[in-house]
Motif scaffolding. Sequence first.
Motif, PDB file in Angstrom:
ATOM      1  N   MET A 149       0.972  -1.098   0.478  1.00  0.00           N
ATOM      2  CA  MET A 149       0.231   0.279  -0.038  1.00  0.00           C
ATOM      3  C   MET A 149       0.839   0.826   0.031  1.00  0.00           C
ATOM      4  SD  MET A 149      -2.923  -0.854   2.062  1.00  0.00           S
ATOM      5  CE  MET A 149      -4.510  -2.354   2.673  1.00  0.00           C
ATOM      6  N   ALA A 150       1.967   0.984   0.326  1.00  0.00           N
ATOM      7  CA  ALA A 150       3.165   2.208   0.444  1.00  0.00           C
ATOM      8  C   ALA A 150       3.116   3.061  -0.769  1.00  0.00           C
ATOM      9  CB  ALA A 150       4.490   1.688   0.785  1.00  0.00           C
ATOM     10  N   SER A 151       3.010   1.936  -2.359  1.00  0.00           N
ATOM     11  CA  SER A 151       3.457   2.748  -3.657  1.00  0.00           C
ATOM     12  C   SER A 151       1.783   3.083  -3.644  1.00  0.00           C
ATOM     13  CB  SER A 151       3.779   1.246  -4.538  1.00  0.00           C
ATOM     14  OG  SER A 151       2.976  -0.129  -4.191  1.00  0.00           O
ATOM     15  N   VAL A 152       1.164   2.631  -3.259  1.00  0.00           N
ATOM     16  CA  VAL A 152      -0.419   3.421  -3.991  1.00  0.00           C
ATOM     17  C   VAL A 152      -0.238   4.569  -3.282  1.00  0.00           C
ATOM     18  CG1 VAL A 152      -2.483   3.351  -3.579  1.00  0.00           C
ATOM     19  CG2 VAL A 152      -1.649   1.061  -4.366  1.00  0.00           C
ATOM     20  N   PHE A 153      -0.013   4.494  -2.028  1.00  0.00           N
ATOM     21  CA  PHE A 153       0.579   6.211  -1.553  1.00  0.00           C
ATOM     22  C   PHE A 153       0.881   7.177  -1.678  1.00  0.00           C
ATOM     23  CE2 PHE A 153       1.769   8.870   1.877  1.00  0.00           C
ATOM     24  CZ  PHE A 153       0.571   9.357   2.836  1.00  0.00           C
ATOM     25  N   ILE A 154       2.466   6.408  -2.591  1.00  0.00           N
ATOM     26  CA  ILE A 154       3.278   7.601  -2.816  1.00  0.00           C
ATOM     27  C   ILE A 154       2.714   7.629  -4.003  1.00  0.00           C
ATOM     28  CG2 ILE A 154       5.739   7.454  -3.783  1.00  0.00           C
ATOM     29  CD1 ILE A 154       6.512   5.196  -1.970  1.00  0.00           C
ATOM     30  N   GLY A 155       2.511   7.389  -4.658  1.00  0.00           N
ATOM     31  CA  GLY A 155       1.275   7.995  -5.728  1.00  0.00           C
ATOM     32  C   GLY A 155       0.817   8.586  -5.642  1.00  0.00           C
ATOM     33  N   ARG A 156      -0.325   8.628  -5.047  1.00  0.00           N
ATOM     34  CA  ARG A 156      -1.309   9.713  -3.999  1.00  0.00           C
ATOM     35  C   ARG A 156      -0.669  11.039  -3.833  1.00  0.00           C
ATOM     36  NH1 ARG A 156      -6.684   9.342  -1.185  1.00  0.00           N
ATOM     37  NH2 ARG A 156      -8.096   7.948  -3.222  1.00  0.00           N
ATOM     38  N   LEU A 157       0.452  10.699  -3.008  1.00  0.00           N
ATOM     39  CA  LEU A 157       0.439  12.336  -3.190  1.00  0.00           C
ATOM     40  C   LEU A 157       1.265  13.135  -4.306  1.00  0.00           C
ATOM     41  CD1 LEU A 157       2.953  10.540   0.173  1.00  0.00           C
ATOM     42  CD2 LEU A 157       1.341  12.881  -0.070  1.00  0.00           C
ATOM     43  N   ARG A 158       2.011  12.146  -5.680  1.00  0.00           N
ATOM     44  CA  ARG A 158       2.844  12.901  -6.206  1.00  0.00           C
ATOM     45  C   ARG A 158       1.248  12.824  -7.612  1.00  0.00           C
ATOM     46  NH1 ARG A 158       7.853  12.282  -6.786  1.00  0.00           N
ATOM     47  NH2 ARG A 158       9.245  10.042  -5.923  1.00  0.00           N
ATOM     48  N   ILE A 188      11.920   0.362   6.763  1.00  0.00           N
ATOM     49  CA  ILE A 188      13.091   1.536   6.917  1.00  0.00           C
ATOM     50  C   ILE A 188      13.270   1.780   5.387  1.00  0.00           C
ATOM     51  CG2 ILE A 188      15.688   2.218   6.661  1.00  0.00           C
ATOM     52  CD1 ILE A 188      14.123   2.199   9.809  1.00  0.00           C
ATOM     53  N   VAL A 189      13.455   0.766   3.922  1.00  0.00           N
ATOM     54  CA  VAL A 189      13.223   1.112   2.835  1.00  0.00           C
ATOM     55  C   VAL A 189      11.950   2.024   2.082  1.00  0.00           C
ATOM     56  CG1 VAL A 189      13.307   0.672   0.490  1.00  0.00           C
ATOM     57  CG2 VAL A 189      14.669  -1.001   2.339  1.00  0.00           C
ATOM     58  N   GLN A 190      10.709   1.517   2.862  1.00  0.00           N
ATOM     59  CA  GLN A 190       9.304   1.847   2.859  1.00  0.00           C
ATOM     60  C   GLN A 190       9.372   3.282   3.552  1.00  0.00           C
ATOM     61  OE1 GLN A 190       6.310  -0.951   3.542  1.00  0.00           O
ATOM     62  NE2 GLN A 190       6.642  -2.636   2.074  1.00  0.00           N
ATOM     63  N   GLN A 191       9.594   3.578   4.807  1.00  0.00           N
ATOM     64  CA  GLN A 191      10.240   4.542   5.491  1.00  0.00           C
ATOM     65  C   GLN A 191      10.491   5.515   4.578  1.00  0.00           C
ATOM     66  OE1 GLN A 191      10.895   4.639   9.687  1.00  0.00           O
ATOM     67  NE2 GLN A 191       9.481   3.435   9.485  1.00  0.00           N
ATOM     68  N   ILE A 194       9.082   7.140   1.126  1.00  0.00           N
ATOM     69  CA  ILE A 194       8.330   7.841   1.454  1.00  0.00           C
ATOM     70  C   ILE A 194       8.740   9.224   2.048  1.00  0.00           C
ATOM     71  CG2 ILE A 194       6.068   8.147   3.198  1.00  0.00           C
ATOM     72  CD1 ILE A 194       5.614   5.489   3.460  1.00  0.00           C
ATOM     73  N   GLY A 195       9.475   9.529   2.523  1.00  0.00           N
ATOM     74  CA  GLY A 195      10.251  10.546   2.431  1.00  0.00           C
ATOM     75  C   GLY A 195      10.879  11.118   1.526  1.00  0.00           C
ATOM     76  N   LYS A 196      11.440  10.308   0.760  1.00  0.00           N
ATOM     77  CA  LYS A 196      12.002  10.691  -0.491  1.00  0.00           C
ATOM     78  C   LYS A 196      10.414  10.876  -1.568  1.00  0.00           C
ATOM     79  CE  LYS A 196      14.453   9.608  -4.534  1.00  0.00           C
ATOM     80  NZ  LYS A 196      15.329   8.625  -4.997  1.00  0.00           N
ATOM     81  N   ALA A 197       9.317  10.758  -1.486  1.00  0.00           N
ATOM     82  CA  ALA A 197       8.234  11.139  -2.426  1.00  0.00           C
ATOM     83  C   ALA A 197       8.028  11.786  -1.708  1.00  0.00           C
ATOM     84  CB  ALA A 197       7.444  10.652  -2.257  1.00  0.00           C
ATOM     85  N   ILE A 198       7.452  12.649  -0.424  1.00  0.00           N
ATOM     86  CA  ILE A 198       7.207  13.784   0.378  1.00  0.00           C
ATOM     87  C   ILE A 198       8.327  14.277  -0.298  1.00  0.00           C
ATOM     88  CG2 ILE A 198       6.689  14.966   2.082  1.00  0.00           C
ATOM     89  CD1 ILE A 198       5.543  12.136   3.624  1.00  0.00           C
ATOM     90  N   ASP A 199       8.944  14.807   0.117  1.00  0.00           N
ATOM     91  CA  ASP A 199      10.385  15.853  -0.363  1.00  0.00           C
ATOM     92  C   ASP A 199      10.898  16.421  -1.808  1.00  0.00           C
ATOM     93  OD1 ASP A 199      11.046  15.611   2.276  1.00  0.00           O
ATOM     94  OD2 ASP A 199      13.202  14.853   1.713  1.00  0.00           O
ATOM     95  N   GLU A 200      10.505  15.367  -2.416  1.00  0.00           N
ATOM     96  CA  GLU A 200      10.625  15.613  -4.089  1.00  0.00           C
ATOM     97  C   GLU A 200       9.149  16.064  -4.494  1.00  0.00           C
ATOM     98  OE1 GLU A 200      11.279  12.474  -6.432  1.00  0.00           O
ATOM     99  OE2 GLU A 200      13.681  12.141  -5.534  1.00  0.00           O
ATOM    100  N   THR A 201       8.193  16.170  -3.889  1.00  0.00           N
ATOM    101  CA  THR A 201       6.876  16.358  -4.169  1.00  0.00           C
ATOM    102  C   THR A 201       6.168  17.904  -3.257  1.00  0.00           C
ATOM    103  OG1 THR A 201       5.313  14.183  -4.168  1.00  0.00           O
ATOM    104  CG2 THR A 201       4.386  16.039  -3.996  1.00  0.00           C
ATOM    105  N   ILE A 220      -2.090   3.978   4.850  1.00  0.00           N
ATOM    106  CA  ILE A 220      -1.178   5.333   5.167  1.00  0.00           C
ATOM    107  C   ILE A 220      -1.957   6.714   4.910  1.00  0.00           C
ATOM    108  CG2 ILE A 220       1.095   5.973   4.484  1.00  0.00           C
ATOM    109  CD1 ILE A 220       1.673   3.225   3.306  1.00  0.00           C
ATOM    110  N   GLU A 221      -1.242   7.339   5.914  1.00  0.00           N
ATOM    111  CA  GLU A 221      -1.968   8.607   6.226  1.00  0.00           C
ATOM    112  C   GLU A 221      -1.342   9.468   6.762  1.00  0.00           C
ATOM    113  OE1 GLU A 221      -5.912   9.243   8.881  1.00  0.00           O
ATOM    114  OE2 GLU A 221      -4.040  10.185   9.920  1.00  0.00           O
ATOM    115  N   LEU A 222      -0.675  10.820   5.969  1.00  0.00           N
ATOM    116  CA  LEU A 222       0.271  12.042   6.459  1.00  0.00           C
ATOM    117  C   LEU A 222      -0.305  13.131   6.599  1.00  0.00           C
ATOM    118  CD1 LEU A 222       3.083  13.926   6.246  1.00  0.00           C
ATOM    119  CD2 LEU A 222       2.794  13.882   3.402  1.00  0.00           C
TER     120      LEU A 222
END
Length: 261
Positions: A149-158, A188-191, A194-201, A220-222
């Motif tokens: 689900m982390a990959s789906v969440f990253i897609g929603r962020l972008r 840790i890899v998924q954290q 997610i952190g990288k996707a947030i910083d880039e977005t 997942i919720e931010l």
Amino acid sequence: MLIDWFTVGAQILNFAILVWLLKRFLYKPILNAVDAREKYIAKAIADAEAKKSDAEKLRASFETKNAEFEKQHTALLSNAVDEAAGERLRLLDEARKAADALTAKRQQTLRSEARAFNQELRRRTQHEVFGIARKALSELASASLEGQMASVFIGRLRAIDGKAKQVLSDALKAANPAFVRSAFDLPIVQQEAIGKAIDETFSGRIRLTFEVASDLVGGIELSASGQKVAWSIAEYLGSLEKSVDGLADGGGAGAPAPARS
């Protein structure tokens, strides 16, 4: 016999002085007092006569008004009897109308209560069904599923853009820190992903705190400074439940709108 004219003269002078003193300090005040008393008595008698005359006039006026009052009393009593009879008929008519209105209102209330009971029964049935669905999905969820689900969440962020992206960006930069919540511990890899996707977005280094939230149903919720973006199975369940509630209330038609992914 010799007469002592000096003594006689002195006695006459003394008597004259005595008479003058008596007249000056005794008789005159007494006469003035008597005169004032007579005037007072005469005035009192005149006042008494005037009051007696006024009393006679008042008595005559009272007798006249009393006679008029008796006439008015008789007329008012007659009118009151007639008005009471009319008021009795009016009250009886109002009572019949009120009884009819109360009966109609009671019937309407019973129909409303019956509809409310049926709607509440449908709602509770729906609530139990969706509750069972949520519980089943929570029990079926696992750490590996959360990872997918982390990959789906990253897609929603972008995919966030426009004003929503700016608002969330301001909230993230103001937060210290922002929170990422998930039902299970993220590796840790998924954290890091997610952190990288947030910083880039959002074009910045955002401080994050990862938390485990057992109330999330597979997702997942931010959240930061009152703003939130999330993806979870609970969103789909909530959207479906609202659509079914709308159909139960008669406020919607057709199939429920699809949830965002």
